[in-house]
Design a protein around this motif. Structure first.
Motif, PDB file in Angstrom:
ATOM      1  N   ALA A  23       6.180  -1.766   8.637  1.00 37.45           N
ATOM      2  CA  ALA A  23       5.625  -2.628   9.679  1.00 37.45           C
ATOM      3  C   ALA A  23       5.705  -4.096   9.273  1.00 37.45           C
ATOM      4  N   ILE A  24       5.421  -4.384   8.006  1.00 40.41           N
ATOM      5  CA  ILE A  24       5.484  -5.763   7.530  1.00 40.41           C
ATOM      6  C   ILE A  24       6.925  -6.264   7.536  1.00 40.41           C
ATOM      7  N   ALA A  25       7.861  -5.440   7.121  1.00 42.65           N
ATOM      8  CA  ALA A  25       9.279  -5.824   7.151  1.00 42.65           C
ATOM      9  C   ALA A  25       9.744  -6.093   8.582  1.00 42.65           C
ATOM     10  N   ALA A  26       9.206  -5.374   9.547  1.00 39.39           N
ATOM     11  CA  ALA A  26       9.570  -5.591  10.953  1.00 39.39           C
ATOM     12  C   ALA A  26       8.945  -6.871  11.503  1.00 39.39           C
ATOM     13  N   SER A  27       7.910  -7.379  10.822  1.00 34.73           N
ATOM     14  CA  SER A  27       7.175  -8.546  11.309  1.00 34.73           C
ATOM     15  C   SER A  27       7.692  -9.866  10.758  1.00 34.73           C
ATOM     16  N   PHE A  28       8.234  -9.853   9.538  1.00 31.35           N
ATOM     17  CA  PHE A  28       8.646 -11.073   8.845  1.00 31.35           C
ATOM     18  C   PHE A  28      10.162 -11.178   8.726  1.00 31.35           C
ATOM     19  N   THR A  29      10.654 -12.416   8.662  1.00 30.62           N
ATOM     20  CA  THR A  29      12.050 -12.637   8.322  1.00 30.62           C
ATOM     21  C   THR A  29      12.255 -12.225   6.862  1.00 30.62           C
ATOM     22  N   ALA A  30      13.497 -12.041   6.462  1.00 28.61           N
ATOM     23  CA  ALA A  30      13.807 -11.596   5.096  1.00 28.61           C
ATOM     24  C   ALA A  30      13.282 -12.565   4.039  1.00 28.61           C
ATOM     25  N   ALA A  42       2.087 -18.756  -2.703  1.00 29.34           N
ATOM     26  CA  ALA A  42       2.803 -18.378  -1.488  1.00 29.34           C
ATOM     27  C   ALA A  42       3.700 -17.184  -1.827  1.00 29.34           C
ATOM     28  N   LEU A  43       3.569 -16.139  -1.060  1.00 29.51           N
ATOM     29  CA  LEU A  43       4.355 -14.923  -1.274  1.00 29.51           C
ATOM     30  C   LEU A  43       5.615 -15.005  -0.432  1.00 29.51           C
ATOM     31  N   GLN A  44       6.749 -14.646  -1.013  1.00 28.75           N
ATOM     32  CA  GLN A  44       8.005 -14.747  -0.270  1.00 28.75           C
ATOM     33  C   GLN A  44       8.651 -13.389  -0.121  1.00 28.75           C
ATOM     34  N   GLY A  45       9.010 -13.058   1.123  1.00 27.56           N
ATOM     35  CA  GLY A  45       9.710 -11.826   1.444  1.00 27.56           C
ATOM     36  C   GLY A  45       8.761 -10.688   1.764  1.00 27.56           C
ATOM     37  N   PRO A  46       9.200  -9.797   2.623  1.00 26.87           N
ATOM     38  CA  PRO A  46       8.357  -8.678   3.051  1.00 26.87           C
ATOM     39  C   PRO A  46       7.846  -7.795   1.913  1.00 26.87           C
ATOM     40  N   ASP A  47       8.636  -7.587   0.860  1.00 29.63           N
ATOM     41  CA  ASP A  47       8.179  -6.731  -0.243  1.00 29.63           C
ATOM     42  C   ASP A  47       6.976  -7.340  -0.958  1.00 29.63           C
ATOM     43  N   ALA A  48       7.031  -8.630  -1.250  1.00 28.42           N
ATOM     44  CA  ALA A  48       5.906  -9.294  -1.913  1.00 28.42           C
ATOM     45  C   ALA A  48       4.675  -9.312  -1.010  1.00 28.42           C
ATOM     46  N   ILE A  49       4.888  -9.557   0.271  1.00 29.24           N
ATOM     47  CA  ILE A  49       3.776  -9.591   1.225  1.00 29.24           C
ATOM     48  C   ILE A  49       3.157  -8.202   1.341  1.00 29.24           C
ATOM     49  N   ALA A  50       3.996  -7.167   1.419  1.00 33.71           N
ATOM     50  CA  ALA A  50       3.488  -5.792   1.503  1.00 33.71           C
ATOM     51  C   ALA A  50       2.692  -5.432   0.251  1.00 33.71           C
ATOM     52  N   GLY A  51       3.149  -5.854  -0.917  1.00 35.70           N
ATOM     53  CA  GLY A  51       2.409  -5.593  -2.151  1.00 35.70           C
ATOM     54  C   GLY A  51       1.021  -6.204  -2.114  1.00 35.70           C
ATOM     55  N   VAL A  53      -0.751  -6.926   0.656  1.00 37.38           N
ATOM     56  CA  VAL A  53      -1.553  -6.192   1.640  1.00 37.38           C
ATOM     57  C   VAL A  53      -1.931  -4.813   1.092  1.00 37.38           C
ATOM     58  N   ASN A  54      -1.042  -4.177   0.329  1.00 35.85           N
ATOM     59  CA  ASN A  54      -1.371  -2.902  -0.309  1.00 35.85           C
ATOM     60  C   ASN A  54      -2.592  -3.056  -1.207  1.00 35.85           C
ATOM     61  N   ASN A  55      -2.658  -4.143  -1.974  1.00 36.89           N
ATOM     62  CA  ASN A  55      -3.807  -4.382  -2.851  1.00 36.89           C
ATOM     63  C   ASN A  55      -5.087  -4.565  -2.048  1.00 36.89           C
ATOM     64  N   PHE A  56      -4.993  -5.273  -0.923  1.00 40.42           N
ATOM     65  CA  PHE A  56      -6.160  -5.421  -0.052  1.00 40.42           C
ATOM     66  C   PHE A  56      -6.630  -4.050   0.417  1.00 40.42           C
ATOM     67  N   SER A  57      -5.711  -3.245   0.916  1.00 39.77           N
ATOM     68  CA  SER A  57      -6.057  -1.937   1.472  1.00 39.77           C
ATOM     69  C   SER A  57      -6.628  -1.006   0.409  1.00 39.77           C
ATOM     70  N   ALA A  58      -6.104  -1.088  -0.812  1.00 42.95           N
ATOM     71  CA  ALA A  58      -6.628  -0.263  -1.900  1.00 42.95           C
ATOM     72  C   ALA A  58      -8.048  -0.698  -2.278  1.00 42.95           C
ATOM     73  N   GLY A  59      -8.317  -2.002  -2.207  1.00 43.49           N
ATOM     74  CA  GLY A  59      -9.622  -2.513  -2.584  1.00 43.49           C
ATOM     75  C   GLY A  59     -10.660  -2.453  -1.471  1.00 43.49           C
ATOM     76  N   ALA A  60     -10.198  -2.266  -0.240  1.00 48.86           N
ATOM     77  CA  ALA A  60     -11.104  -2.215   0.908  1.00 48.86           C
ATOM     78  C   ALA A  60     -10.691  -1.057   1.818  1.00 48.86           C
ATOM     79  N   PRO A  61     -10.778   0.182   1.304  1.00 49.37           N
ATOM     80  CA  PRO A  61     -10.325   1.320   2.107  1.00 49.37           C
ATOM     81  C   PRO A  61     -11.099   1.428   3.419  1.00 49.37           C
ATOM     82  N   GLY A  62     -10.349   1.714   4.467  1.00 49.22           N
ATOM     83  CA  GLY A  62     -10.962   1.871   5.784  1.00 49.22           C
ATOM     84  C   GLY A  62     -11.120   0.582   6.559  1.00 49.22           C
TER      85      GLY A  62
END
Length: 122
Positions: A23-30, A42-51, A53-62
């Motif tokens: 979903a993040i890759a579909a939202s951001f330019t390369a 500043a995070l650059q590229g969908p992979d770094a941004i997804a990483g 957001v993954n940390n946020f989701s792991a730290g704040a489940p639900g």
């Protein structure tokens, strides 16, 4: 154009990393960038941004992030986002943020976020 902004913030509430990254890759330019007060830089590229957001989701489940309003001027969009979930005290809580995104076509090229809505403290 704001569909990619909604898709990006919907990804924050996904429970699985792989669909979230898609979903993040579909939202951001390369080479898109993202920063907020909690990102280390500043995070650059969908992979770094997804990483990030993954940390946020792991730290704040639900927790979820829902776009509650979007306005636009030219290729710049302002989104008010409500982050919500169970707080450390066991009670539901909501935190708001303001995000400014420059678009490249229908994808986010650059997004900067701020805590709160910019309203003066009472």
């Amino acid at each position: 154009m704001s569909d990619s902004i909604t898709t990006f913030f919907d990804a924050w509430g996904m429970s699985d990393d792989a669909p979230r990254a898609k979903a993040i890759a579909a939202s951001f330019t390369a080479d898109g960038t993202y920063s907020d007060p909690r990102s280390p830089e500043a995070l650059q590229g969908p992979d770094a941004i997804a990483g990030y957001v993954n940390n946020f989701s792991a730290g704040a489940p639900g927790w979820t992030a829902k776009v509650v309003e979007v306005s636009s001027t030219g290729d710049c969009h302002r989104a008010t986002v409500a982050f919500g979930g169970m707080g450390p005290d066991g009670k539901e809580m909501v935190q708001h943020g303001q995000y400014f995104a420059q678009m490249d076509g229908d994808k986010i090229a650059n997004m900067v976020g701020f805590v709160g809505t910019g309203a003066p403290d009472a």
